[in-house]
Motif scaffolding. Structure first.
Motif, short mmCIF file in Angstrom:
data_model
loop_
_atom_site.label_atom_id
_atom_site.label_comp_id
_atom_site.label_asym_id
_atom_site.label_seq_id
_atom_site.Cartn_x
_atom_site.Cartn_y
_atom_site.Cartn_z
N HIS A 145 0.82 -1.23 0.00
CA HIS A 145 0.00 0.00 0.00
C HIS A 145 0.85 1.27 0.00
O HIS A 145 0.33 2.37 -0.25
CB HIS A 145 -0.96 0.01 1.20
CG HIS A 145 -0.30 0.26 2.52
ND1 HIS A 145 0.57 -0.65 3.10
CD2 HIS A 145 -0.38 1.31 3.37
CE1 HIS A 145 0.99 -0.17 4.25
NE2 HIS A 145 0.44 1.00 4.44
N ARG A 187 -3.71 -6.74 -5.00
CA ARG A 187 -4.36 -6.31 -3.76
C ARG A 187 -5.67 -7.05 -3.51
O ARG A 187 -6.02 -7.33 -2.36
CB ARG A 187 -4.59 -4.80 -3.78
CG ARG A 187 -3.29 -4.02 -3.98
CD ARG A 187 -3.54 -2.59 -4.47
NE ARG A 187 -2.34 -2.02 -5.07
CZ ARG A 187 -1.46 -1.26 -4.44
NH1 ARG A 187 -1.66 -0.97 -3.18
NH2 ARG A 187 -0.40 -0.79 -5.06
N LYS A 235 -13.25 5.94 7.23
CA LYS A 235 -12.37 4.89 6.74
C LYS A 235 -11.28 5.48 5.86
O LYS A 235 -10.09 5.13 5.97
CB LYS A 235 -13.18 3.86 5.93
CG LYS A 235 -12.32 2.73 5.37
CD LYS A 235 -13.16 1.76 4.55
CE LYS A 235 -12.28 0.66 3.95
NZ LYS A 235 -13.06 -0.27 3.11
N GLN A 282 -8.69 7.25 7.98
CA GLN A 282 -7.79 6.32 8.67
C GLN A 282 -6.73 5.77 7.71
O GLN A 282 -5.54 5.75 8.01
CB GLN A 282 -8.59 5.17 9.27
CG GLN A 282 -7.75 4.12 10.00
CD GLN A 282 -7.04 4.68 11.22
OE1 GLN A 282 -7.65 5.43 11.99
NE2 GLN A 282 -5.77 4.34 11.39
N GLU A 283 -7.19 5.33 6.52
CA GLU A 283 -6.26 4.76 5.55
C GLU A 283 -5.25 5.80 5.08
O GLU A 283 -4.06 5.52 4.95
CB GLU A 283 -7.04 4.20 4.35
CG GLU A 283 -7.86 2.96 4.68
CD GLU A 283 -8.63 2.46 3.47
OE1 GLU A 283 -8.62 3.16 2.43
OE2 GLU A 283 -9.26 1.39 3.56
N ASP A 309 -2.71 6.58 7.83
CA ASP A 309 -1.71 5.52 7.94
C ASP A 309 -0.67 5.64 6.84
O ASP A 309 0.52 5.41 7.06
CB ASP A 309 -2.38 4.15 7.87
CG ASP A 309 -3.23 3.85 9.10
OD1 ASP A 309 -3.05 4.55 10.12
OD2 ASP A 309 -4.08 2.94 9.03
N ARG A 310 -1.13 6.02 5.64
CA ARG A 310 -0.21 6.14 4.52
C ARG A 310 0.75 7.32 4.73
O ARG A 310 1.96 7.19 4.50
CB ARG A 310 -1.00 6.33 3.22
CG ARG A 310 -0.14 6.33 1.97
CD ARG A 310 -1.00 6.35 0.72
NE ARG A 310 -1.69 5.09 0.51
CZ ARG A 310 -3.00 4.93 0.50
NH1 ARG A 310 -3.78 5.97 0.72
NH2 ARG A 310 -3.54 3.75 0.30
#
Length: 743
Positions: free
Chosen positions: A136, A183, A264, A267-268, A271-272
């Motif tokens: 990712h 993925r 969502k 959050q993603e 994190d990235r």
């Protein structure tokens, strides 16, 4: 012809290195100046000059910098730095190296991996590749973007001016229409997952941009970023949403009218950003970035800022054309450059738009509840300011070579140097401004410009800078030279001459001569009235100076009235986010504090702080001083915890900007130690400088053994507090008064 071009390139680099070595030998810069200014500027210039050189030569130069600890963190001492330049000078003098063909050398990965580090010219992470397919955080190398991607754009019938939303359906999505996605194992791949290892790898940076940017500008900007950061394009991997998110899935979701829940996505994305740790924001145009007007770009900036400096670095990059436009703006026009402040003032994230109103509402709510628009604007402004400073450093580093090569006349070089000095002064880098203006004075003399109006402007600015550096005799001498020029050329009815008298008045006030000070301010005011310019930023400067003089005389009502008139002028002209507005709020705060209106003083100091942060100029000695003024006002209001926190904020700035060894840094240390030891000033003197430079707030001078509870004096205006048995001080008129031993 090609051989001649190569020879000229080598000769130019050789001349540049030789002159740099001579300057280093003559100036012997401090270790701080060497590591923070000289090394970054010189390495950047050399990287730029060899950008088109053979790969072998570039690699050897990079290896030399690494071996001498010049790169990556500029940790070399002066002798090591000079030694590195000597090695590079020898390299560019060797014809066999300079003439070698430009090609990549085929090397066995295992052989290179096992070779000693000292023999590896560039740390090539591709020799330690792991399989990143489907990861990712997989990004694309800048080398691939600048070669293969551009070729694919051309093959699709487009060119470098094509925007991202134009190449998405014609280049990006068609790259992987079939084949299992690593993925989700469904047909259709993200562009990044169609690439082999080496062309793609774990991202080192994330690009924050808009789909409205031209693909050519994006690629050129990333190449420029690599050069400025001494990164090899094959080792710099960028996560770019249009290429790294599977656009087939995006279109499928749109067709089904599916929406990813915002939480969502947040959050993603968070994190990235934290996983990559370095966001590079592409800003264009430089004077009014389109970037800040797009909500999703602001969300990316918010996410990075919310993580903090330790977890995520934020950098700004511009397309070369924009960088060139900035250079032109900095090197042309008047010596003082209003475009600079317009660029910083135009950063208004709260005015951003989005195609989906719901996205805008949710993102704005996030920003409001956490980081806040003010902090985001401040971060972007600071990044732009850093870019401006780096550009100025690069211009100055090459000015001698430009003259020798005939690219710039001696007259233009002199004016350019003077403009750079004014930029540094406007950004509160006074020591750097002094060095640059001193160089400008030398160039003006060499170019025979000492009878020009520009010379008068330079002397006026030079004197203002000397005053800020506590050299009053030198300041007054420069002002005298400027005044003679204005009179000789018949330019006494000009804004420039009015600002000169304003600066003279400020210097006289600091000498304690309030009568001559007010006379000079009156001359400045009359000039502006005669040319119908009193209701301008310059008029506000003069009125602010008047107010400071009245405050020195103890006439608080007249002082506040003058400040209020100046404030109304700035508000009417829409100039409330300029340095002048900050100086004015400091003046108001100091005056209200003198009048025992501590609540009003605190409010004014807080407004000054917000303006500084808004302009990205808070990480300076002036920014530290504002926090000390806030601490002083809070202490008077019995908010001792708040006062301590304010001093801590000043300390954080001092440590980050390496200012703890300066006067204001020592005052901070004195505050943190409870005011023990020798007395120290708190604050800098009142405003009244050319172009508004000065601090406009109080200087409380703490004394030893003071026991009285009298009122404070204004140290910059001749009032010294402390050192006397009863805590007395001497005012500008020399009369002893009582004082509070704490500010």
């Amino acid at each position: 012809m090609a051989a001649d071009a190569k020879s000229n390139g080598r000769d130019g680099l050789k001349t540049y290195i030789e002159s740099t070595l001579k300057r280093l030998q003559a100036s012997a810069p401090s270790i701080a100046d060497l590591r923070e200014k000289a090394m970054p500027s010189v390495t950047s210039s050399i990287q730029r000059m060899v950008a088109g050189a053979p790969a072998e030569l570039k690699n050897k130069i990079h290896e030399t910098f690494l071996n001498h600890e010049v790169l990556p963190e500029h940790m070399a001492d002066l002798e090591s730095f000079k030694s590195a330049l000597g090695v590079i000078l020898k390299l560019v003098t060797e014809p066999q190296v300079a003439a070698s063909p430009s090609k990549e050398i085929e090397t066995d990965p295992q052989e290179v991996a096992e070779a000693p580090a000292a023999h590896s010219p560039i740390r090539r992470r591709q020799f330690e590749r792991q399989d990143t397919l489907g990861h990712h955080l997989r990004g694309i190398s800048v080398h691939y973007l600048s070669t293969t991607l551009i070729e694919e754009v051309t093959a699709a019938g487009l060119d470098r001016s094509a925007r991202v939303y134009e190449i998405e359906p014609t280049v990006i999505r068609p790259k992987g229409p079939v084949g299992p996605c690593p993925r989700d194992e469904r047909d259709g791949l993200a562009y990044v997952d169609c690439l082999k290892e080496g062309d793609a790898g774990i991202a080192t940076h994330m690009l924050s941009y808009t789909w409205g940017y031209k693909i050519g500008d994006i690629v050129d900007s990333l190449e420029l970023f690599c050069r400025s950061q001494c990164l090899h394009p094959e080792d710099a991997f960028f996560w770019i949403c249009c290429l790294c998110i599977n656009q087939h899935r995006v279109k499928e979701a749109q067709a089904k009218k599916e929406v990813v829940p915002f939480e969502k996505f947040k959050q993603e994305f968070g994190d990235r950003v934290s996983g990559i740790g370095h966001v590079v924001a592409l800003m264009a145009p430089w004077h009014d970035p389109f970037y800040t007007k797009r909500v999703w770009c602001d969300f990316e900036m918010y996410t990075a800022a919310d993580l903090g400096d330790e977890k995520c670095k934020i950098s700004v990059v511009m397309p070369p054309a924009e960088a060139d436009d900035m250079r032109k703006a900095l090197t042309s026009g008047p010596l003082t450059n209003p475009k600079l402040w317009e660029a910083l003032q135009n950063v208004k994230i709260e005015q951003a738009e989005a195609s989906c109103p719901e996205d805008k509402d949710r993102i704005f709510e996030l920003i409001t509840e956490s980081t806040g628009f003010h902090r985001l604007n401040s971060i972007v402004a600071k990044c732009l300011q850093n870019w401006i400073v780096a550009t100025c450093d690069d211009i100055l580093a090459n000015i001698d070579e430009e003259m020798k090569a005939g690219g710039e006349s001696a007259q233009e070089a002199a004016k350019t140097c003077a403009r750079m000095g004014c930029v540094f002064r406007d950004l509160l880098f006074y020591e750097r401004a002094m060095k640059t203006m001193t160089r400008a004075v030398e160039l003006f003399k060499t170019a025979g410009l000492t009878e020009s109006l520009d010379w008068g402007c330079l002397m006026s600015n030079f004197g203002a800078c000397k005053r800020k550096c506590q050299d009053l005799p030198g300041a007054l001498l420069a002002f005298e030279r400027a005044e003679k020029i204005y009179k000789r050329l018949g330019q006494t009815k000009t804004v420039e001459c009015a600002l000169l008298y304003n600066s003279i008045g400020a210097a006289r006030r600091e000498e304690g001569d309030i009568v001559q000070s007010i006379d000079a301010f009156q001359q400045a005011k009359e000039i502006l009235e005669d040319i119908d310019m009193l209701n301008s930023e310059e008029g506000a400067m003069v009125l602010n100076s008047y107010g400071a003089a009245y405050r020195s005389l103890g006439d608080i009502p007249k002082a506040l009235s003058s400040f209020e008139q100046a404030k109304q002028i700035l508000e009417k002209a829409g100039l409330t986010a300029r340095p002048m507005a900050c100086y004015l709020e400091n003046s108001i705060g100091a005056t209200k504090k003198q009048a025992q209106d501590f609540k009003g003083a605190l409010e004014a100091f807080e407004r000054a702080r917000l303006i500084q942060e808004r302009l990205g100029s808070h990480e300076s000695d002036s920014g530290m001083q504002v926090w000390l003024s806030i601490a002083s006002a809070k202490r008077k209001l019995k908010d001792f915890d708040g006062a301590q926190k304010a001093v801590e904020e000043a300390r954080k700035i001092g440590e980050k900007a390496k200012l703890m060894d300066t006067d204001v840094g020592r005052r901070v240390q004195d505050e943190l130690s409870g005011g023990k030891g020798k007395g120290s000033k708190q604050g800098k003197g009142g405003k009244g400088d050319h172009k508004g430079h000065g601090q406009g707030d109080k200087g409380d001078h703490k004394g030893k053994g003071g026991k009285g509870d009298g009122k404070k004096g204004d140290s910059k205006h001749g009032a010294h507090q402390g050192g006397q048995g009863g805590g007395g001080y001497y005012s500008a008129k020399g009369k002893a008064k009582g004082s509070d031993p704490r500010p």
